[in-house]
Scaffold this motif. Structure first.
Motif, PDB file in Angstrom:
ATOM      1  N   ILE A 166     -14.223 -10.506  -7.269  1.00 36.75           N
ATOM      2  CA  ILE A 166     -12.975 -10.548  -8.036  1.00 36.75           C
ATOM      3  C   ILE A 166     -12.285 -11.908  -7.879  1.00 36.75           C
ATOM      4  O   ILE A 166     -11.841 -12.509  -8.840  1.00 36.75           O
ATOM      5  CB  ILE A 166     -12.036  -9.407  -7.601  1.00 36.75           C
ATOM      6  N   SER A 188       3.232   6.827   3.886  1.00 37.02           N
ATOM      7  CA  SER A 188       1.833   6.624   3.491  1.00 37.02           C
ATOM      8  C   SER A 188       1.684   5.181   3.018  1.00 37.02           C
ATOM      9  O   SER A 188       2.667   4.470   2.823  1.00 37.02           O
ATOM     10  CB  SER A 188       1.454   7.565   2.353  1.00 37.02           C
ATOM     11  N   LYS A 189       0.428   4.773   2.829  1.00 33.38           N
ATOM     12  CA  LYS A 189       0.171   3.387   2.429  1.00 33.38           C
ATOM     13  C   LYS A 189       0.857   3.048   1.112  1.00 33.38           C
ATOM     14  O   LYS A 189       1.447   1.981   0.957  1.00 33.38           O
ATOM     15  CB  LYS A 189      -1.335   3.176   2.305  1.00 33.38           C
ATOM     16  N   ARG A 190       0.782   3.998   0.151  1.00 31.93           N
ATOM     17  CA  ARG A 190       1.416   3.758  -1.149  1.00 31.93           C
ATOM     18  C   ARG A 190       2.918   3.570  -0.988  1.00 31.93           C
ATOM     19  O   ARG A 190       3.521   2.672  -1.566  1.00 31.93           O
ATOM     20  CB  ARG A 190       1.134   4.942  -2.074  1.00 31.93           C
ATOM     21  N   ILE A 220      -1.866  -6.620  -5.271  1.00 36.95           N
ATOM     22  CA  ILE A 220      -1.715  -5.548  -4.272  1.00 36.95           C
ATOM     23  C   ILE A 220      -3.083  -5.096  -3.800  1.00 36.95           C
ATOM     24  O   ILE A 220      -3.334  -4.952  -2.602  1.00 36.95           O
ATOM     25  CB  ILE A 220      -0.937  -4.350  -4.864  1.00 36.95           C
ATOM     26  N   PHE A 221      -4.000  -4.907  -4.752  1.00 36.87           N
ATOM     27  CA  PHE A 221      -5.336  -4.476  -4.352  1.00 36.87           C
ATOM     28  C   PHE A 221      -5.999  -5.510  -3.454  1.00 36.87           C
ATOM     29  O   PHE A 221      -6.557  -5.173  -2.407  1.00 36.87           O
ATOM     30  CB  PHE A 221      -6.215  -4.215  -5.587  1.00 36.87           C
ATOM     31  N   THR A 277      -7.043  -2.566 -12.138  1.00 39.49           N
ATOM     32  CA  THR A 277      -6.425  -3.780 -12.682  1.00 39.49           C
ATOM     33  C   THR A 277      -7.099  -5.027 -12.100  1.00 39.49           C
ATOM     34  O   THR A 277      -7.288  -6.009 -12.808  1.00 39.49           O
ATOM     35  CB  THR A 277      -4.915  -3.855 -12.387  1.00 39.49           C
ATOM     36  N   PHE A 310     -16.928  -7.145  -2.700  1.00 39.91           N
ATOM     37  CA  PHE A 310     -16.257  -6.768  -3.935  1.00 39.91           C
ATOM     38  C   PHE A 310     -15.060  -7.679  -4.194  1.00 39.91           C
ATOM     39  O   PHE A 310     -14.859  -8.193  -5.300  1.00 39.91           O
ATOM     40  CB  PHE A 310     -15.826  -5.303  -3.788  1.00 39.91           C
ATOM     41  N   PHE A 326      -5.597  -3.589  -0.026  1.00 39.08           N
ATOM     42  CA  PHE A 326      -6.792  -2.741   0.064  1.00 39.08           C
ATOM     43  C   PHE A 326      -8.060  -3.575   0.218  1.00 39.08           C
ATOM     44  O   PHE A 326      -9.143  -3.093  -0.057  1.00 39.08           O
ATOM     45  CB  PHE A 326      -6.935  -1.866  -1.188  1.00 39.08           C
ATOM     46  N   ASP A 337      -1.756   8.860  -3.341  1.00 42.78           N
ATOM     47  CA  ASP A 337      -2.187   7.649  -2.665  1.00 42.78           C
ATOM     48  C   ASP A 337      -3.517   7.162  -3.204  1.00 42.78           C
ATOM     49  O   ASP A 337      -3.720   5.978  -3.449  1.00 42.78           O
ATOM     50  CB  ASP A 337      -2.306   7.908  -1.151  1.00 42.78           C
ATOM     51  N   ILE A 339       3.702   0.198   0.502  1.00 41.97           N
ATOM     52  CA  ILE A 339       3.557  -0.895  -0.458  1.00 41.97           C
ATOM     53  C   ILE A 339       4.720  -0.907  -1.449  1.00 41.97           C
ATOM     54  O   ILE A 339       5.356  -1.943  -1.673  1.00 41.97           O
ATOM     55  CB  ILE A 339       2.211  -0.775  -1.212  1.00 41.97           C
ATOM     56  N   ILE A 340       5.022   0.262  -2.013  1.00 42.26           N
ATOM     57  CA  ILE A 340       6.033   0.306  -3.077  1.00 42.26           C
ATOM     58  C   ILE A 340       7.449   0.135  -2.531  1.00 42.26           C
ATOM     59  O   ILE A 340       8.269  -0.559  -3.110  1.00 42.26           O
ATOM     60  CB  ILE A 340       5.913   1.615  -3.890  1.00 42.26           C
ATOM     61  N   LEU A 378      -0.325  -5.745  -9.684  1.00 43.70           N
ATOM     62  CA  LEU A 378      -1.194  -4.668  -9.185  1.00 43.70           C
ATOM     63  C   LEU A 378      -2.507  -5.230  -8.634  1.00 43.70           C
ATOM     64  O   LEU A 378      -2.992  -4.786  -7.589  1.00 43.70           O
ATOM     65  CB  LEU A 378      -1.471  -3.651 -10.296  1.00 43.70           C
ATOM     66  N   SER A 379      -3.077  -6.219  -9.337  1.00 42.40           N
ATOM     67  CA  SER A 379      -4.313  -6.841  -8.836  1.00 42.40           C
ATOM     68  C   SER A 379      -4.078  -7.450  -7.466  1.00 42.40           C
ATOM     69  O   SER A 379      -4.895  -7.304  -6.560  1.00 42.40           O
ATOM     70  CB  SER A 379      -4.790  -7.954  -9.768  1.00 42.40           C
TER      71      SER A 379
END
Lengths: 284, 285
Positions: free
Chosen positions: A101, A174-176, A86-87, B13, A97, A91, B3, A179-180, A83-84
């Motif tokens: 990270i 959609s973006k989600r 993916i961000f 996370t 920021f 994103f 979303d 990704i998924i 998940l990290s």
């Protein structure tokens, strides 16, 4: 002209000798471990508990302990890591920021493993009162392997071609959903390779579990994640330093080292093979 | 809606890494603070005698720091020429088939758990060194340096190889076109342009060696006497933490002092890591 040729000849051979010396060192080291530990290996060694003050019997509880610690730490770290990643990749905004990270992840990756051990002792064992247990050890290990999983997942996600995403967006996803349904499945083999590598790392670490999970000897197998456990890397160390019968402990330590070595090298070999295959069969 | 949620979950996370890093920093500073306030930061750092269990306790870690640096430098002396040399050989001289086999093999070697190197050092190398040099004790700074060095070779070699093989082909070809031979090309063209990558490998090796616990714990010998010569047993920082933590009382001064050592160790590796990041970022610009 002559001098240049002599120099080239010498140079090449000096470089050649460095790799030969390195390989001889490392192969000698591996061979010696195998030669010295081979005599104790047997099915009983793998499947029986130690007895008579660790001078006989096998290492089954240590194998089980390493299995629990490793699996639990990967189960915790894997979803967090993916998940990290993916961000960070999908994103990646705002830039400052992301930089914070990234710096944190790179710093975590360089923290010595004994410092992780102290952190686990202060926070999980003492502050959260999880005591010396599988849970404390696995939590400590999971933070240690998190940077590895994040970095390899990031690489994997970055490798998925941009066209894939655009095609999916074009169909109204959609973006989600992109990704998924598109990015993660395409990146999955490479993400898994990273996860497998982190299993190898977690299985071989000693310093982080010394004060958080490991015990020299327990007769029973762990009943819950709140129990302390034996673990292979710690078992090797403990046999060499705390044992009172060195002539009997040393061969067992070598035998344990072979089992641990086979496990870690096997795991890494699988990861390397998957990666090489992936590179060859790449469809994009 | 879904979303947005997904984005925030991934963001949370990702923030966890920052949280964990601060968790580590805060926990070691909290636990280590009382030793600084009781003995003073500089007395702790530069005091030369480490007798934490004496009455009154003496808690100066300078000797431990020196021991850590000695075995780390020793390890780099072993590993640098061998690691970088074999990387150049693999990337520039070896035939591609050999490289195909050796490159993953070296990566594989880099994954061997350090406790196994420790076992090898303790049970095999130390007695050997003791006999060869006719020493009273084989577990000493010299043995620890050699084992650490062997352990770090695959790391340095693997990173430097990446650096050498990413040097642009045009540069190499231009050099050959000017009539340079292989060695001249390697040392005048390839090495200078791969310098930052090699330096990254060296820093990584340094961080690995100075932070390594199991090898020094099993091989360095553990004497708290100030370092005088390489064949003497030493007690590096990681040794002290790992060997003494079991004897301490949680919250006691000795416990705090060991966290104090972890703070120093953290700062050293943090700086070397930061340098590494700077070199990498400079390279990618």
């Amino acid at each position: 002209m002559k001098v240049r040729e002599i120099k080239e000849f010498l140079g090449i051979n000096i470089l050649r000798s460095t790799i030969i010396i390195s390989m001889v060192f490392l192969i000698l080291f591996l061979l010696l471990i195998f030669i010295k530990g081979f005599s104790v290996l047997s099915l009983d060694f793998l499947l029986k508990a130690p007895k008579n003050g660790m001078t006989e019997g096998g290492i089954f509880p240590a194998i089980v302990g390493t299995f629990y610690l490793t699996m639990l730490s990967v189960i915790i770290a894997f979803p967090l890591g993916v998940l990290s990643a993916i961000f960070l990749v999908e994103f990646g905004k705002p830039k400052w920021f992301i930089n914070i990270i990234r710096t944190a992840i790179n710093t975590l990756a360089g923290v010595p493993s004994i410092v992780y051990g102290l952190f686990g002792l202060a926070v999980f064992v003492t502050l959260f009162n999880f005591k010396v247990s599988i849970l404390s050890g696995a939590l400590t290990l999971s933070i240690l392997i998190l940077p590895i999983i994040i970095n390899s997942s990031e690489e994997a996600i970055k490798q998925v071609p941009y066209n894939f995403r655009e095609a999916a967006y074009g169909l109204g996803a959609s973006k989600r959903q992109v990704i998924i349904k598109i990015v993660i499945p395409a990146a999955l083999p490479n993400i898994l390779t990273g996860a497998i590598l982190s299993v190898g790392r977690a299985a071989g670490e000693t310093a982080p579990i010394m004060f958080t999970a490991a015990t020299f000897f327990t007769r029973r197998l762990p009943k819950s994640i709140m129990n302390e456990v034996m673990a292979m890397p710690y078992h090797i160390y403990a046999l060499m330093t705390e044992g009172s019968f060195p002539e009997k402990h040393v061969p067992i330590a070598y035998g344990t080292a072979i089992v641990l070595l086979m496990l870690v090298l096997g795991i890494n070999l699988i990861a390397i093979i998957i990666r090489t295959k992936m590179r060859r069969n790449k469809k994009w | 809606m879904k979303d947005k949620m997904f984005k925030y979950i991934t963001m949370l996370t990702a923030i966890l890494s920052v949280v964990f890093l601060f968790g580590i920093i805060i926990s070691i500073f909290t636990e280590g603070f009382s030793v600084f306030s009781k003995y003073g930061f500089f007395n702790f750092l530069f005091g030369t005698s480490w007798h934490p269990t004496h009455e009154p306790a003496e808690m100066g870690i300078f000797g431990l720091i020196v021991s850590s640096i000695v075995v780390t430098i020793g390890a780099l002396i072993v590993a640098l020429p061998l690691g970088v040399g074999s990387a150049i050989y693999l990337s520039e001289i070896a035939n591609p088939k050999l490289r195909e086999i050796l490159k993953p093999f070296i990566e594989l070697l880099a994954s061997i758990p350090s406790v196994i190197y420790g076992l090898f050092g303790m049970a095999f190398l130390a007695p050997f060194i003791r006999k060869v040099f006719n020493l009273p004790i084989g577990l000493n700074a010299f043995s620890a340096s050699i084992i650490l060095g062997i352990m770090v070779i695959p790391i340095i070699s693997s990173i430097s190889e990446d650096a050498f093989s990413s040097v642009s082909k045009h540069l190499k070809e231009a050099s050959y076109a000017l009539g340079a031979n292989k060695i001249e090309t390697i040392f005048r063209v390839i090495f200078p342009s791969a310098k930052s990558g090699v330096l990254t490998g060296v820093l990584l090796g340094f961080g690995r060696a100075i932070g390594e616990t199991m090898v020094v714990l099993m091989v360095a010998g553990g004497s708290t006497a100030m370092f005088k010569n390489i064949f003497q047993p030493v007690r590096p920082m990681t040794y002290a933490i790992a060997a003494e933590m079991g004897e301490t009382v949680v919250g006691g001064m000795h416990y705090s002092a060991l966290f104090g050592i972890a703070i120093i160790l953290f700062i050293i590796t943090f700086i070397s890591n930061l340098l590494m990041q700077m070199i990498i970022n400079k390279g990618s610009n």
